[in-house]
Design a protein around this motif. Structure first.
Motif, PDB file in Angstrom:
ATOM      1  N   ASP A  37       0.726  -1.216  -0.137  1.00  0.00           N
ATOM      2  CA  ASP A  37      -0.078  -0.261   0.018  1.00  0.00           C
ATOM      3  C   ASP A  37       0.754   0.716   0.352  1.00  0.00           C
ATOM      4  O   ASP A  37       0.688   1.800  -0.605  1.00  0.00           O
ATOM      5  N   LEU A  38       1.684   1.331   0.533  1.00  0.00           N
ATOM      6  CA  LEU A  38       2.691   2.524   0.792  1.00  0.00           C
ATOM      7  C   LEU A  38       3.833   3.088  -0.759  1.00  0.00           C
ATOM      8  O   LEU A  38       3.786   3.641  -1.136  1.00  0.00           O
ATOM      9  N   ALA A  39       4.220   1.414  -1.198  1.00  0.00           N
ATOM     10  CA  ALA A  39       4.380   1.599  -2.498  1.00  0.00           C
ATOM     11  C   ALA A  39       3.364   2.366  -2.977  1.00  0.00           C
ATOM     12  O   ALA A  39       3.844   2.735  -4.200  1.00  0.00           O
ATOM     13  N   ALA A  40       2.406   1.950  -2.933  1.00  0.00           N
ATOM     14  CA  ALA A  40       1.390   2.281  -4.009  1.00  0.00           C
ATOM     15  C   ALA A  40       1.308   3.828  -3.976  1.00  0.00           C
ATOM     16  O   ALA A  40       0.534   4.381  -5.112  1.00  0.00           O
ATOM     17  N   HIS A  41       0.869   3.843  -2.902  1.00  0.00           N
ATOM     18  CA  HIS A  41       0.261   5.590  -2.563  1.00  0.00           C
ATOM     19  C   HIS A  41       1.736   6.498  -3.284  1.00  0.00           C
ATOM     20  O   HIS A  41       1.281   7.812  -3.841  1.00  0.00           O
ATOM     21  N   ILE A  42       2.917   5.740  -3.241  1.00  0.00           N
ATOM     22  CA  ILE A  42       4.567   6.454  -3.996  1.00  0.00           C
ATOM     23  C   ILE A  42       3.504   6.973  -4.982  1.00  0.00           C
ATOM     24  O   ILE A  42       3.716   7.569  -5.973  1.00  0.00           O
ATOM     25  N   VAL A  43       3.410   5.569  -6.280  1.00  0.00           N
ATOM     26  CA  VAL A  43       3.722   5.005  -7.480  1.00  0.00           C
ATOM     27  C   VAL A  43       2.011   6.347  -7.737  1.00  0.00           C
ATOM     28  O   VAL A  43       2.198   7.098  -9.211  1.00  0.00           O
ATOM     29  N   LEU A  44       0.883   6.514  -6.877  1.00  0.00           N
ATOM     30  CA  LEU A  44      -0.344   6.849  -7.270  1.00  0.00           C
ATOM     31  C   LEU A  44      -0.057   8.940  -7.137  1.00  0.00           C
ATOM     32  O   LEU A  44      -0.331   9.642  -7.979  1.00  0.00           O
ATOM     33  N   ARG A  45       1.215   9.041  -5.998  1.00  0.00           N
ATOM     34  CA  ARG A  45       1.140   9.981  -5.865  1.00  0.00           C
ATOM     35  C   ARG A  45       2.186  11.234  -6.928  1.00  0.00           C
ATOM     36  O   ARG A  45       1.861  12.231  -7.161  1.00  0.00           O
ATOM     37  N   GLU A  46       2.758  10.240  -8.287  1.00  0.00           N
ATOM     38  CA  GLU A  46       3.813  10.115  -8.591  1.00  0.00           C
ATOM     39  C   GLU A  46       3.455  10.358 -10.129  1.00  0.00           C
ATOM     40  O   GLU A  46       3.071  11.871 -11.050  1.00  0.00           O
ATOM     41  N   ARG A  47       2.330   9.907 -10.503  1.00  0.00           N
ATOM     42  CA  ARG A  47       1.846   9.182 -11.600  1.00  0.00           C
ATOM     43  C   ARG A  47       0.103   9.805 -11.938  1.00  0.00           C
ATOM     44  O   ARG A  47       0.006   9.734 -12.748  1.00  0.00           O
ATOM     45  N   ARG A  48       0.193   9.913 -11.520  1.00  0.00           N
ATOM     46  CA  ARG A  48      -2.016   9.568 -11.175  1.00  0.00           C
ATOM     47  C   ARG A  48      -2.200  11.183 -10.545  1.00  0.00           C
ATOM     48  O   ARG A  48      -2.672  10.997  -9.416  1.00  0.00           O
ATOM     49  N   ARG A  66      -9.737   3.572  -5.170  1.00  0.00           N
ATOM     50  CA  ARG A  66      -9.903   2.341  -6.072  1.00  0.00           C
ATOM     51  C   ARG A  66      -8.512   2.608  -6.751  1.00  0.00           C
ATOM     52  O   ARG A  66      -7.662   0.935  -7.500  1.00  0.00           O
ATOM     53  N   VAL A  67      -7.684   3.828  -7.086  1.00  0.00           N
ATOM     54  CA  VAL A  67      -6.748   3.697  -7.872  1.00  0.00           C
ATOM     55  C   VAL A  67      -5.603   2.324  -6.648  1.00  0.00           C
ATOM     56  O   VAL A  67      -4.463   2.423  -7.838  1.00  0.00           O
ATOM     57  N   GLN A  68      -5.437   3.340  -6.519  1.00  0.00           N
ATOM     58  CA  GLN A  68      -4.202   3.099  -5.549  1.00  0.00           C
ATOM     59  C   GLN A  68      -4.354   1.396  -5.082  1.00  0.00           C
ATOM     60  O   GLN A  68      -2.777   0.914  -5.303  1.00  0.00           O
ATOM     61  N   ASP A  69      -5.840   0.724  -4.868  1.00  0.00           N
ATOM     62  CA  ASP A  69      -5.637  -0.740  -4.781  1.00  0.00           C
ATOM     63  C   ASP A  69      -5.284  -1.101  -5.806  1.00  0.00           C
ATOM     64  O   ASP A  69      -5.032  -2.129  -6.064  1.00  0.00           O
ATOM     65  N   ALA A  70      -6.105  -0.428  -7.330  1.00  0.00           N
ATOM     66  CA  ALA A  70      -5.134  -1.477  -8.844  1.00  0.00           C
ATOM     67  C   ALA A  70      -3.838  -1.268  -8.635  1.00  0.00           C
ATOM     68  O   ALA A  70      -3.309  -2.625  -9.135  1.00  0.00           O
ATOM     69  N   TYR A  71      -3.279  -0.221  -8.104  1.00  0.00           N
ATOM     70  CA  TYR A  71      -1.760  -0.320  -8.070  1.00  0.00           C
ATOM     71  C   TYR A  71      -0.976  -1.966  -7.045  1.00  0.00           C
ATOM     72  O   TYR A  71       0.229  -2.895  -7.529  1.00  0.00           O
TER      73      TYR A  71
END
Length: 218
Positions: A37-48, A66-71
């Motif tokens: 979840d932490l990694a997904a948050h970082i990716v969402l923050r930078e890419r979405r 939803r987007v974070q959960d998908a990552y």
């Protein structure tokens, strides 16, 4: 895509290595989050950017989740690759100076969220933070400290062994508290990680007690 250099980039790579070592289901200091979840948050923050607005605008919170959960539910190796690669080429944070200003504190705090959440972690295992990173973190504290500690019910003065002092919240009727520690530890305290931050707290008992129930963060 041009390579990024700078302190934030070094911390990004170190964080990515820790994620790889710990795996997708390691505990974190973020309530309800595992490492995936932490990694997904970082990716969402930078890419979405469309989704990260959900952290600030409640009508968009479900979309953000939803987007974070998908990552988080995707390939673990692929997720770490996205963390390691950083933002897309159009992002201003591809510029090292912007990257350091926007991401260094974020990556440092989330890296410690992983390291200090380990059941076996003790303060003597705290990793050594280089002087250049401490300088940069202190600079960010000077710039954002008033925002970070705005909800404090007491005055706040930050004091470090090598970087001097900074008042970030004026005195209140409850008094003022002095927080002493390295810039890296003061950053953790200011991001609500007071339970694990290596910070000395000085002040009148009533002021210290009031501080204990405060909520911090940007």
């Amino acid at each position: 895509m041009a390579a990024m250099t700078g302190l934030a980039q070094l911390e990004r790579q170190s964080l990515s290595s820790t994620l790889t070592r710990l795996g997708p289901d390691a505990p974190t200091l973020c309530e309800g989050w595992r490492s995936r979840d932490l990694a997904a948050h970082i990716v969402l923050r930078e890419r979405r950017p469309d989704a990260i607005l959900g952290a600030f605008l409640s009508p968009l919170a479900q979309h953000s989740q939803r987007v974070q959960d998908a990552y988080a539910d995707g390939s673990w190796a692929g997720l770490i690759d996205l963390v390691r690669q950083g933002p897309p080429g159009w992002s201003p944070s591809r510029v090292p100076a912007v990257d350091d200003a926007v991401n260094l504190m974020e990556f440092y705090v989330h890296h410690e969220d992983l390291l200090r959440a380990a059941p076996s972690w003790t303060p003597d295992q705290t990793r050594e933070i280089g002087g250049d990173v401490q300088d940069a973190l202190w600079s960010r504290l000077r710039q954002t400290g008033q925002l970070m500690f705005r909800k404090s019910p007491v005055g706040i003065v930050l004091v470090t062994p090598t970087h001097g002092r900074r008042a970030v919240k004026g005195p209140t009727k409850l008094g003022t508290v002095v927080l002493r520690g390295e810039p890296s530890e003061l950053v953790l305290y200011g991001f609500g990680r007071g339970d694990v931050a290596q910070v000395e707290i000085d002040g009148e008992p009533a002021a210290v007690e009031a501080l204990a129930g405060a909520t911090f963060g940007i």
